[in-house]
Design a protein around this motif. Sequence first.
Motif, PDB file in Angstrom:
ATOM      1  N   TYR A 109      41.716  48.207  30.135  1.00 36.08           N
ATOM      2  CA  TYR A 109      41.077  48.103  31.453  1.00 36.08           C
ATOM      3  C   TYR A 109      42.135  47.784  32.505  1.00 36.08           C
ATOM      4  O   TYR A 109      43.215  47.286  32.182  1.00 36.08           O
ATOM      5  CB  TYR A 109      40.024  46.977  31.459  1.00 36.08           C
ATOM      6  CG  TYR A 109      38.851  47.246  30.546  1.00 36.08           C
ATOM      7  CD1 TYR A 109      37.761  47.964  31.001  1.00 36.08           C
ATOM      8  CD2 TYR A 109      38.838  46.753  29.243  1.00 36.08           C
ATOM      9  CE1 TYR A 109      36.671  48.209  30.159  1.00 36.08           C
ATOM     10  CE2 TYR A 109      37.764  46.998  28.405  1.00 36.08           C
ATOM     11  CZ  TYR A 109      36.690  47.719  28.874  1.00 36.08           C
ATOM     12  OH  TYR A 109      35.622  47.959  28.044  1.00 36.08           O
ATOM     13  N   ARG A 111      42.324  45.681  36.218  1.00 36.26           N
ATOM     14  CA  ARG A 111      41.678  44.807  37.211  1.00 36.26           C
ATOM     15  C   ARG A 111      41.919  45.378  38.614  1.00 36.26           C
ATOM     16  O   ARG A 111      42.793  46.220  38.800  1.00 36.26           O
ATOM     17  CB  ARG A 111      42.259  43.398  37.140  1.00 36.26           C
ATOM     18  CG  ARG A 111      41.996  42.696  35.833  1.00 36.26           C
ATOM     19  CD  ARG A 111      42.618  41.283  35.875  1.00 36.26           C
ATOM     20  NE  ARG A 111      42.442  40.598  34.617  1.00 36.26           N
ATOM     21  CZ  ARG A 111      41.350  39.905  34.292  1.00 36.26           C
ATOM     22  NH1 ARG A 111      40.358  39.798  35.123  1.00 36.26           N
ATOM     23  NH2 ARG A 111      41.269  39.321  33.112  1.00 36.26           N
ATOM     24  N   SER A 112      41.196  44.887  39.577  1.00 36.89           N
ATOM     25  CA  SER A 112      41.380  45.331  40.966  1.00 36.89           C
ATOM     26  C   SER A 112      42.770  44.966  41.484  1.00 36.89           C
ATOM     27  O   SER A 112      43.298  45.608  42.385  1.00 36.89           O
ATOM     28  CB  SER A 112      40.297  44.741  41.873  1.00 36.89           C
ATOM     29  OG  SER A 112      40.303  43.326  41.760  1.00 36.89           O
ATOM     30  N   TRP A 126      29.981  46.302  27.686  1.00 34.52           N
ATOM     31  CA  TRP A 126      29.935  45.702  29.018  1.00 34.52           C
ATOM     32  C   TRP A 126      28.670  46.150  29.742  1.00 34.52           C
ATOM     33  O   TRP A 126      28.093  45.393  30.523  1.00 34.52           O
ATOM     34  CB  TRP A 126      31.132  46.137  29.871  1.00 34.52           C
ATOM     35  CG  TRP A 126      32.401  45.381  29.654  1.00 34.52           C
ATOM     36  CD1 TRP A 126      33.485  45.797  28.960  1.00 34.52           C
ATOM     37  CD2 TRP A 126      32.731  44.094  30.151  1.00 34.52           C
ATOM     38  NE1 TRP A 126      34.472  44.853  28.985  1.00 34.52           N
ATOM     39  CE2 TRP A 126      34.031  43.777  29.731  1.00 34.52           C
ATOM     40  CE3 TRP A 126      32.047  43.137  30.922  1.00 34.52           C
ATOM     41  CZ2 TRP A 126      34.673  42.595  30.037  1.00 34.52           C
ATOM     42  CZ3 TRP A 126      32.694  41.962  31.230  1.00 34.52           C
ATOM     43  CH2 TRP A 126      33.984  41.690  30.781  1.00 34.52           C
ATOM     44  N   THR A 129      27.649  46.035  33.912  1.00 37.06           N
ATOM     45  CA  THR A 129      28.295  44.869  34.511  1.00 37.06           C
ATOM     46  C   THR A 129      29.814  44.868  34.313  1.00 37.06           C
ATOM     47  O   THR A 129      30.459  43.863  34.580  1.00 37.06           O
ATOM     48  CB  THR A 129      27.714  43.575  33.906  1.00 37.06           C
ATOM     49  OG1 THR A 129      27.978  43.575  32.507  1.00 37.06           O
ATOM     50  CG2 THR A 129      26.233  43.461  34.171  1.00 37.06           C
ATOM     51  N   CYS A 130      30.381  45.986  33.819  1.00 35.56           N
ATOM     52  CA  CYS A 130      31.828  46.042  33.566  1.00 35.56           C
ATOM     53  C   CYS A 130      32.579  45.811  34.881  1.00 35.56           C
ATOM     54  O   CYS A 130      32.451  46.598  35.828  1.00 35.56           O
ATOM     55  CB  CYS A 130      32.207  47.397  32.971  1.00 35.56           C
ATOM     56  SG  CYS A 130      33.952  47.496  32.548  1.00 35.56           S
ATOM     57  N   PRO A 131      33.346  44.727  34.959  1.00 34.46           N
ATOM     58  CA  PRO A 131      33.976  44.369  36.226  1.00 34.46           C
ATOM     59  C   PRO A 131      35.275  45.122  36.517  1.00 34.46           C
ATOM     60  O   PRO A 131      35.794  45.013  37.627  1.00 34.46           O
ATOM     61  CB  PRO A 131      34.263  42.873  36.041  1.00 34.46           C
ATOM     62  CG  PRO A 131      34.473  42.721  34.580  1.00 34.46           C
ATOM     63  CD  PRO A 131      33.572  43.725  33.929  1.00 34.46           C
ATOM     64  N   HIS A 132      35.777  45.884  35.558  1.00 33.51           N
ATOM     65  CA  HIS A 132      37.086  46.508  35.748  1.00 33.51           C
ATOM     66  C   HIS A 132      37.053  47.999  35.399  1.00 33.51           C
ATOM     67  O   HIS A 132      36.151  48.466  34.702  1.00 33.51           O
ATOM     68  CB  HIS A 132      38.138  45.790  34.890  1.00 33.51           C
ATOM     69  CG  HIS A 132      38.177  44.320  35.157  1.00 33.51           C
ATOM     70  ND1 HIS A 132      37.808  43.389  34.232  1.00 33.51           N
ATOM     71  CD2 HIS A 132      38.500  43.619  36.278  1.00 33.51           C
ATOM     72  CE1 HIS A 132      37.907  42.175  34.749  1.00 33.51           C
ATOM     73  NE2 HIS A 132      38.324  42.291  35.985  1.00 33.51           N
TER      74      HIS A 132
END
Length: 179
Positions: A109, A111-112, A126, A129-132
């Motif tokens: 993954y 990240r931002s 995930w 809701t997968c944040p990445h």
Amino acid sequence: MALNRLQDAPQAQVNLVETDSTPGGVQLVNPYRTNKVDCMDLVELAQEIQKADKFVHANVSNKLQVIAEQVRFLQDQARRVLEEAKENADLHHVPCNLVKKPGTIYHLYRRSSGQRYLSLLSPQEWGSTCPHEFLGSYRLEHDHSWTPEHKMEARSNDQQMINKILTCSNTLSITMGDK
């Protein structure tokens, strides 16, 4: 006249066997008759040598073409090996907060912030809701190389075939050793 021109020609093209009036110690009855050379024989001999030279050249060219193809193939293999080594090294240097174990599938993954990381959680686990950003899934092999998800089945099939070959060769060597 034609014979004179052939005799004056350079010896690099046509070489005749030197004459011997007593081959094997036996005197020939008439050395002139046995060593008589017709000018057409020399022309035919020169044509045969030229034909043989062309065949040798064609044969060598064909063999060198095969070698050139093999060199290109080996260069391509070397390029792929180097690319895979770079990809493997890159994945080994991606941060991971767990001990990596061979045979396990890891998910990459980003990240931002741009940082990449490995996780055991797949995008399906995930859910929404997968944040990445998901970049791909990889299996860590026992030789510590990484196999991308789209190549996992082929790699497993190859390994099964290799294991069968090794099993058969071990059986053969044990059988042959017992005789």
